[in-house]
Scaffold this active site. Structure first.
Site, PDB file in Angstrom:
ATOM      1  N   ASP A  92       0.844  -1.183   0.000  1.00 56.31           N
ATOM      2  CA  ASP A  92       0.000   0.000   0.000  1.00 56.31           C
ATOM      3  C   ASP A  92       0.889   1.247   0.000  1.00 56.31           C
ATOM      4  O   ASP A  92       1.822   1.343   0.800  1.00 56.31           O
ATOM      5  CB  ASP A  92      -0.906   0.000   1.237  1.00 56.31           C
ATOM      6  CG  ASP A  92      -1.990   1.055   1.153  1.00 56.31           C
ATOM      7  OD1 ASP A  92      -3.046   0.760   0.576  1.00 56.31           O
ATOM      8  OD2 ASP A  92      -1.772   2.168   1.671  1.00 56.31           O
ATOM      9  N   ILE A  93       0.605   2.187  -0.925  1.00 57.72           N
ATOM     10  CA  ILE A  93       1.386   3.421  -0.981  1.00 57.72           C
ATOM     11  C   ILE A  93       1.022   4.284   0.231  1.00 57.72           C
ATOM     12  O   ILE A  93      -0.144   4.568   0.483  1.00 57.72           O
ATOM     13  CB  ILE A  93       1.102   4.192  -2.281  1.00 57.72           C
ATOM     14  CG1 ILE A  93       1.462   3.333  -3.504  1.00 57.72           C
ATOM     15  CG2 ILE A  93       1.885   5.505  -2.319  1.00 57.72           C
ATOM     16  CD1 ILE A  93       1.119   3.984  -4.830  1.00 57.72           C
ATOM     17  N   GLU A 135      -4.731   2.428  -4.195  1.00 59.14           N
ATOM     18  CA  GLU A 135      -3.265   2.513  -4.133  1.00 59.14           C
ATOM     19  C   GLU A 135      -2.627   1.232  -3.623  1.00 59.14           C
ATOM     20  O   GLU A 135      -1.481   1.230  -3.191  1.00 59.14           O
ATOM     21  CB  GLU A 135      -2.861   3.689  -3.234  1.00 59.14           C
ATOM     22  CG  GLU A 135      -3.226   3.546  -1.775  1.00 59.14           C
ATOM     23  CD  GLU A 135      -4.605   4.061  -1.423  1.00 59.14           C
ATOM     24  OE1 GLU A 135      -4.806   4.460  -0.263  1.00 59.14           O
ATOM     25  OE2 GLU A 135      -5.485   4.078  -2.307  1.00 59.14           O
TER      26      GLU A 135
END
Length: 262
Positions: A92-93, A135
């Site tokens: 996950d960004i 994301e």
């Protein structure tokens, strides 16, 4: 099709193919069109192109969630049969919403595309990299031993962190990712949903611990001994007497095959 089904010719001019044609040609390389030597070749290429589009994320070009889940299902089945290790990473960004809010969604899309390219440079041809949603990304790594999983995840984390993403001539961004991982349970036919939940739980722990870090679930010891494999896959006659034998006169055997008596 049943044996009584009838076949009839289909003319391309009777089909509404303009939208499908546009989708496939626009998604391909510049100047690459559909073959038109014969109607059959054209139609087959069109169908193949639509199938490919249905399995790809349009923004990043990675596998989409539909494709990812089908790969995961096959990997779970392979794991249960072979017992080879396989690792699922969920990424996950970090602080992605802040990027969208501060720099706009176009900049956010450029970040997603850049991270996707970086991840592609970190995986093997046999691995499956997918955009899981928003994301979040997912990587399925077959034949990945527990001793290497953390090193692979750390290489991915470092690669993303060190990549400069230029979203405009005057602005470049650096982003980081949090990574959670879980191994498939060897010799056990689990479910894809359970595997995803286990990896996602590790991702949650990585983000809760401060982000830009890795959490990988400890792999349980599921080693199957030679004797256990023999019991699982050996002939039943080794442990059970023929049907015409009085079982009351046959001594029992324990898990190792030693007779225990009654």
């Amino acid at each position: 099709m049943t044996g009584s089904a009838t076949y009839q010719s289909v003319f391309l001019r009777d089909l509404r193919l303009s939208t499908a044609h546009s989708l496939v040609t626009q998604s391909g390389a510049p100047g690459q069109g559909l073959p038109n030597e014969t109607p059959t070749r054209y139609l087959q290429a069109l169908i193949d192109g639509l199938c490919e589009l249905s399995l790809r994320d349009p923004l990043t070009g990675l596998a989409n969630r539909r494709h990812f889940r089908s790969v995961l299902e096959r990997e779970v089945d392979r794991m249960a049969r072979s017992g080879e290790a396989a690792l699922l990473l969920m990424l996950d960004i970090d602080h992605f919403k802040k990027i969208n809010d501060t720099h706009g969604h176009i900049a956010g899309d450029m970040v997603l595309q850049s991270v996707a390219r970086t991840l592609l440079g970190c995986v093997r041809p046999m691995d499956t990299l997918a955009r899981y949603g928003g994301e979040e990304f997912a990587i399925v790594l077959p034949s990945c031993q527990a001793t290497y999983g953390r090193a692979i995840a750390e290489r991915i984390r470092e690669a993303v962190e060190s990549t400069m993403i230029r979203v405009s001539p005057a602005l470049a961004l650096n982003v980081s990712v949090s990574i959670g991982g879980a191994y498939a349970l060897q010799w056990i036919r689990s479910t894809t949903q359970l595997w995803i939940e286990r990896a996602d739980n590790q991702l949650y722990q990585a983000k809760s611990a401060g982000r830009n870090r890795i959490c990988i679930e400890e792999q349980p010891d599921s080693t199957v001994s030679a004797e256990e494999k023999s019991m699982l896959f050996g002939p039943l006659s080794t442990y059970y007497p023929p049907a015409d034998v009085d079982r009351s006169t046959v001594p029992l055997a324990d898990a190792s095959g030693r007779h225990t008596g009654r």
